[in-house]
Design a protein around this motif. Structure first.
Motif, short mmCIF file in Angstrom:
data_model
loop_
_atom_site.label_atom_id
_atom_site.label_comp_id
_atom_site.label_asym_id
_atom_site.label_seq_id
_atom_site.Cartn_x
_atom_site.Cartn_y
_atom_site.Cartn_z
N ALA A 35 43.56 39.62 44.04
CA ALA A 35 42.27 40.27 43.79
C ALA A 35 42.49 41.78 43.75
O ALA A 35 43.50 42.28 44.25
N THR A 55 34.99 48.63 40.90
CA THR A 55 34.95 47.29 40.31
C THR A 55 35.83 46.36 41.11
O THR A 55 37.01 46.64 41.33
N SER A 57 37.38 42.50 41.25
CA SER A 57 37.65 41.36 40.38
C SER A 57 38.68 40.45 41.02
O SER A 57 39.50 40.88 41.83
N LYS A 98 33.35 36.25 38.98
CA LYS A 98 34.71 36.66 39.30
C LYS A 98 34.86 38.17 39.39
O LYS A 98 35.94 38.65 39.71
N SER A 99 33.77 38.94 39.07
CA SER A 99 33.87 40.39 39.18
C SER A 99 32.48 40.99 39.36
O SER A 99 31.47 40.37 38.99
N LYS A 100 32.48 42.22 39.89
CA LYS A 100 31.23 42.95 40.07
C LYS A 100 31.56 44.42 40.20
O LYS A 100 32.56 44.80 40.81
N THR A 101 30.67 45.27 39.63
CA THR A 101 30.88 46.72 39.66
C THR A 101 29.78 47.38 40.49
O THR A 101 28.59 47.06 40.32
#
Length: 550
Positions: A35, A55, A57, A98-101
């Motif tokens: 990650a 970010t 991920s 699977k990701s976030k900002t």
């Protein structure tokens, strides 16, 4: 042979062990999942805001995020909460993917370059769905953000000119940004000085004053450059020495033109035409009573035009008579309105009009029977003059004839001659004395009808005759289709039997009926012929009456 097999068996054991170790290492490498938490920064000026984006991920769905941002609290202030002092922790359980900002804003307190550090561990990013290895990923990588805070903007204080030139004369000395006084010499015909100036850094503003309405002698022109800060200014001075103004050439005193009387006003004839002349006229100048006058002569060589001080054209007639020039055009000819000669009489049926339809000094006469028709005395392009009629509705011109508008005399009634007595006609003994003859009845009937009634009666009778003719033709056509029966007129037996033999005895009832129909058709045709003959006779008589009475 046995020795070779033993050597091969001895080598196989270490080779198998080596393959097992390599495969184990490869599977371990492929199974590793990492990650990442990556931060990026920006820049701002002191007092402004800078954005930092983080970010997160992972190769699988994320369930929990937990990391901390640290920064220099003296240089940056956390904009969302000013109480946060150099460290902000982000904990999030709502990732959904699977990701976030994440976005954060900081206020720049002082100029410089600063680092926003991301602090994280293997526990900072957890799986949403744990595996046999647990809820963590094999590793977590981080990337810090760099933030630049620029010093506050400082407006330029440069008030120097980078360019200065003049359009008239020569600048002395040559321009230099550090030289603020110049001299320009111009002649007396120059009343203003054109100046071109530009600031050195392109940020300043330039203004010019005193370069208009120059007087004779010394004139001071100032060029001021104001720096970008609006406070710093620098003034350049140009002394403009203007020579004496040239003595103006006096305008020639206009010579008054020839004055003439037109109607109730005095007018002056011009010595040249202004504007275009009518088609077919040629201009020239002539001497009249010691004055030069512009005269235009028409193609007919007779019509002459002059122009008055009111700008309008007038026809110059004999004995110093002038009247407004008016054109009357028709599709094929063009006319000029001229005064009627004194010895020419006005035709009967017209009265003089005072409305001045074609301007002053132009007399027209309206027809007594139709006010839209006026009588004009015109001259055409060939020089021929005479009376013409002008229709004000259609704007058309027609030749006038003496009999066109002369009232017709009232006819004197012709006396009716007295009838000549005739001897009475005696009636035949077998004639009814109370019944008039056929001819007298027809004459009285026709005489009692109007023309329209007579025509209607003839039309109706004609239609009836056409119907009768159609019936005759129909019956004739039908009779032609009736089959002629076979009549036996030759018999090979005894001649005496032929004389007494009746052929109808050999016919059937149906054949006898057909013979009867044929005979009836023949009789109908004869009747129709007789009826048609009678109709033709009646039509002939009606035609004679129509020619005699209508």
């Amino acid at each position: 042979m046995k020795t070779g097999r033993r050597i091969l068996a001895a080598l196989m054991v270490p080779m198998l062990l080596l393959v097992t170790v390599v495969m184990s290492m490869t599977q371990s490498t492929l199974a590793a999942e990492t990650a990442s938490i990556s931060a990026s920064g920006g820049s701002c000026t002191v007092g402004g805001k800078v954005t930092v984006k983080v970010t997160v991920s992972a190769p699988a769905d994320i369930g929990v995020v937990d990391f901390t941002l640290t920064y220099d609290a003296s240089a940056l202030t956390f904009a969302a909460d000013s109480s946060v002092n150099g460290s902000y922790q982000e904990v999030d359980f709502d990732i959904k993917g699977k990701s976030k900002t994440y976005t954060y804003e900081f206020i720049g307190n002082k100029a410089g370059t600063y680092t926003v550090t991301v602090k994280a561990s293997k526990q900072s990013v957890l799986r949403l769905y744990p595996t046999d290895g647990g809820d963590t990923f094999d590793s977590v990588t981080v990337k810090n953000a760099t933030v630049t805070v620029n010093p506050p903007y400082s407006a330029s204080t440069n008030a120097n000119l980078g360019k200065l030139s003049v359009g008239e004369g020569t600048l002395s000395p040559a321009f230099s940004k550090n030289t603020t006084s110049y001299t320009v010499n111009v002649d007396g015909a120059v009343t203003s000085l054109t100046i071109s100036a530009k600031s050195e850094d392109g940020k300043g503003k330039v203004s010019v004053s005193g370069n208009k309405d120059l007087k004779e002698g010394a004139n001071t022109v100032t060029v001021t450059c104001t720096a970008e800060d609006g406070k710093t200014k620098k003034t350049y001075t140009i002394t403009v020495n203007r020579g004496p103004a040239p003595t103006p050439t006096p305008s020639p005193t206009p010579t008054p033109g020839l004055s003439v009387r037109v109607g109730d006003a005095n007018r002056t004839l011009r010595d040249e035409f202004e504007g275009d002349l009518p088609e077919g006229f040629t201009a020239e100048t002539v001497e009249m009573n010691g004055y030069t006058v512009a005269v235009a002569t028409g193609e007919d060589g007779t019509t002459k035009l002059v122009q008055m001080d009111d700008g309008r054209l007038y026809v110059m007639a004999a004995a110093d008579q002038y009247y407004l020039y008016q054109m009357v055009e028709s599709p094929a000819r063009r006319f000029s309105v001229i005064p009627k000669p004194e010895d020419t009489a006005v035709p009967k049926g017209f009265v003089e009009d005072t409305d001045q339809l074609f301007g002053p000094n132009v007399t027209v006469w309206k027809a007594e029977t139709d006010p839209a028709i006026v009588l004009l005395y015109l001259r055409d392009s060939n020089g021929e003059a005479g009376w013409f009629l002008y229709d004000m509705n259609t704007k058309s011109v027609m030749n006038y004839h003496d009999t066109m508008f002369v009232p017709s005399p009232t006819p004197i009634p012709t006396p009716t001659p007295e009838p000549t007595p005739t001897e009475p006609v005696r009636s035949k003994p077998d004639t009814n004395p109370n019944q008039p003859s056929d001819t007298g009845a027809k004459d009285s009937f026709v005489a009692g009808l109007s023309t329209r009634e007579f025509i209607g009666a003839v039309t109706i009778f004609g239609l009836l005759v056409l119907v009768i003719i159609f019936l005759i033709l129909f019956l004739k056509e039908r009779g032609n289709h009736v089959e002629e029966p076979m009549i036996i007129d030759d018999f090979d037996e005894d001649e005496e039997m032929n004389k007494t033999f009746d052929p109808r005895l050999l016919l059937t009832e149906e054949e006898e009926e057909e013979i009867e129909k044929m005979n009836q058709a023949r009789a109908n045709r004869e009747k129709a012929k007789n009826t048609l003959k009678e109709a033709e006779d009646i039509l002939a008589e009606l035609a004679d009456y129509e020619s005699d009475d209508i």
